[in-house]
Design an enzyme around this catalytic site. Structure first.
Site, PDB file in Angstrom:
ATOM      1  CG  HIS A 103      -0.671   1.417  75.274  1.00 31.96           C
ATOM      2  ND1 HIS A 103      -0.525   1.368  76.641  1.00 31.96           N
ATOM      3  CD2 HIS A 103       0.502   1.936  74.791  1.00 31.96           C
ATOM      4  CE1 HIS A 103       0.671   1.825  76.986  1.00 31.96           C
ATOM      5  NE2 HIS A 103       1.315   2.158  75.884  1.00 31.96           N
TER       6      HIS A 103
ATOM      7  CG  MET B 104       3.602   4.791  79.506  1.00 28.70           C
ATOM      8  SD  MET B 104       2.089   3.807  79.442  1.00 28.70           S
ATOM      9  CE  MET B 104       2.408   2.554  80.681  1.00 28.70           C
TER      10      MET B 104
ATOM     11  CG  MET C 103       3.257  -0.732  75.523  1.00 28.04           C
ATOM     12  SD  MET C 103       2.582  -1.385  77.057  1.00 28.04           S
ATOM     13  CE  MET C 103       0.955  -1.845  76.488  1.00 28.04           C
TER      14      MET C 103
ATOM     15  CB  SER D 218      -6.253  -1.859  80.858  1.00 23.71           C
ATOM     16  OG  SER D 218      -5.388  -2.841  80.337  1.00 23.71           O
TER      17      SER D 218
ATOM     18  CG  ASP E  94      -2.471  -2.387  77.767  1.00 25.86           C
ATOM     19  OD1 ASP E  94      -2.029  -1.273  77.433  1.00 25.86           O
ATOM     20  OD2 ASP E  94      -3.182  -2.565  78.774  1.00 25.86           O
TER      21      ASP E  94
ATOM     22  CG  ASP F  85      -1.843   2.723  80.639  1.00 24.76           C
ATOM     23  OD1 ASP F  85      -2.304   2.023  81.550  1.00 24.76           O
ATOM     24  OD2 ASP F  85      -1.505   2.277  79.523  1.00 24.76           O
TER      25      ASP F  85
ATOM     26  CG  MET G 213       2.435  -5.521  76.336  1.00 28.05           C
ATOM     27  SD  MET G 213       2.453  -6.127  78.024  1.00 28.05           S
ATOM     28  CE  MET G 213       1.488  -4.854  78.834  1.00 28.05           C
TER      29      MET G 213
ATOM     30  CG  HIS H 122      -5.959   0.968  77.539  1.00 30.48           C
ATOM     31  ND1 HIS H 122      -5.506   2.119  76.915  1.00 30.48           N
ATOM     32  CD2 HIS H 122      -4.843   0.333  77.977  1.00 30.48           C
ATOM     33  CE1 HIS H 122      -4.183   2.174  76.985  1.00 30.48           C
ATOM     34  NE2 HIS H 122      -3.747   1.087  77.616  1.00 30.48           N
TER      35      HIS H 122
HETATM   36  C1  DX5 Z   1       0.956  -1.342  81.275  1.00 28.71           C
HETATM   37  C2  DX5 Z   1      -0.266  -1.167  80.415  1.00 28.71           C
HETATM   38  C3  DX5 Z   1      -1.443  -0.747  81.166  1.00 28.71           C
HETATM   39  C4  DX5 Z   1      -1.942  -1.744  82.176  1.00 28.71           C
HETATM   40  C5  DX5 Z   1      -2.492  -0.962  83.312  1.00 28.71           C
HETATM   41  O1  DX5 Z   1       2.040  -1.582  80.471  1.00 28.71           O
HETATM   42  O2  DX5 Z   1      -0.040  -0.205  79.412  1.00 28.71           O
HETATM   43  O3  DX5 Z   1      -2.514  -0.351  80.316  1.00 28.71           O
HETATM   44  O4  DX5 Z   1      -2.915  -2.615  81.678  1.00 28.71           O
HETATM   45  O5  DX5 Z   1      -2.790  -1.816  84.337  1.00 28.71           O
HETATM   46  P1  DX5 Z   1      -2.990  -1.323  85.832  1.00 28.71           P
HETATM   47  O6  DX5 Z   1      -4.156  -0.356  85.830  1.00 28.71           O
HETATM   48  O7  DX5 Z   1      -3.289  -2.599  86.557  1.00 28.71           O
HETATM   49  O8  DX5 Z   1      -1.717  -0.673  86.275  1.00 28.71           O
HETATM   50 ZN    ZN Z   2      -1.820   0.577  78.343  1.00 27.86          ZN
END
Ligand code: DX5
Ligand code: ZN
Length: 222
Positions: free
Chosen positions: A66, A137, A68, A8, A35, A175, A37, A33
């Site tokens: 991903h 998750m 969110m 990620s 993310d 994840d 947000m 990956h």
């Molecule tokens: C959390 C994300 C993850 C995050 C994971 O909301 O969806 O993908 O980057 O990070 P680690 O591996 O540090 O928990």
């Molecule tokens: Zn993620």
């Protein structure tokens, strides 16, 4: 199926993003990956299309995006244009999940649905056949570097049982808080895609950290 590794980039050095993408390019990782947000679905804001475009410019591995975000349907086309190879939407953010999943597939992307830690896997029974991947998750979404939630193993076993029944080819991604202390057990419980942020980019050698995750699992050990 051999498991996949998706580092990620949330944990990458954003001031040296090209360097970190090139590191993933030459690693044993399978996907990157990404993310997204929005400060609404989750309390944090990460980055948007210009950054995904920039990542895509240097990435030689597929982007596993991903989302969110609330109402992700608004942006699926944009993320496709920005380079997404697969898109994950949250069950909790999609009142018309079937339509959203069909839209992702029409764009030619892998369609994945993510479940927050409190959402039971049984809610996916009537859509699992349409999915390419389910994301379990193992932390509450929104931040990297959080503590792994132990109930994840039970959920992986539950989704694996559903997959055996309805969709044996399903990718099962996990994840949040994934590292070498839980990788073997996650793979044994049914995961076949491991996302890792902090445990890769905070490692003394991220390339070695990725290789170690790739070699995890009883099936891969010599
Ligand atoms: C959390 C994300 C993850 C995050 C994971 O909301 O969806 O993908 O980057 O990070 P680690 O591996 O540090 O928990
Ligand atoms: Zn993620």
């Amino acid at each position: 199926m051999n498991h996949l590794i998706a580092p990620s980039i949330l944990a990458a050095d954003f001031a040296n993003l090209q360097r970190d993408i090139e590191l993933i390019n030459k690693s044993d990782a399978d996907w990157i990956h990404v993310d997204i947000m929005d400060g609404m679905f989750v309390p944090n804001i990460s980055f948007g299309f210009p950054v995904v475009n920039a990542v895509n410019k240097y990435a030689t591995k597929p982007l596993d995006v991903h989302l969110m975000i609330v109402d992700p349907d608004r942006y699926l086309n944009n993320f496709k244009e920005a380079g997404a190879s697969g898109m994950t939407v949250h069950y909790e953010a999609c009142p018309n999940l079937h339509r959203t999943v069909q839209h992702i597939k029409e764009l030619g992307c892998r369609a994945c649905v993510a479940l927050n830690p409190h959402t039971p896997v049984a809610v996916l029974e009537d859509i699992i056949l349409d999915l390419d991947m389910v994301l379990i998750m193992s932390v509450n979404p929104g931040f990297g570097g959080q503590k792994f939630i132990e109930n994840t193993y039970k959920k992986l076993k539950d989704i694996k049982a559903l997959a055996r029944r309805y969709n044996p080819e399903l990718y099962i991604e996990v994840d949040g808080g994934v590292d070498m202390s839980n990788a073997d057990k996650l793979l044994d419980a049914g995961a076949n895609v491991l996302v890792a942020g902090n445990s890769v980019f905070s490692a003394p050698d991220p390339l070695v950290a990725i290789t170690n995750l790739k070699k995890s699992g009883s099936g891969s050990r010599s």
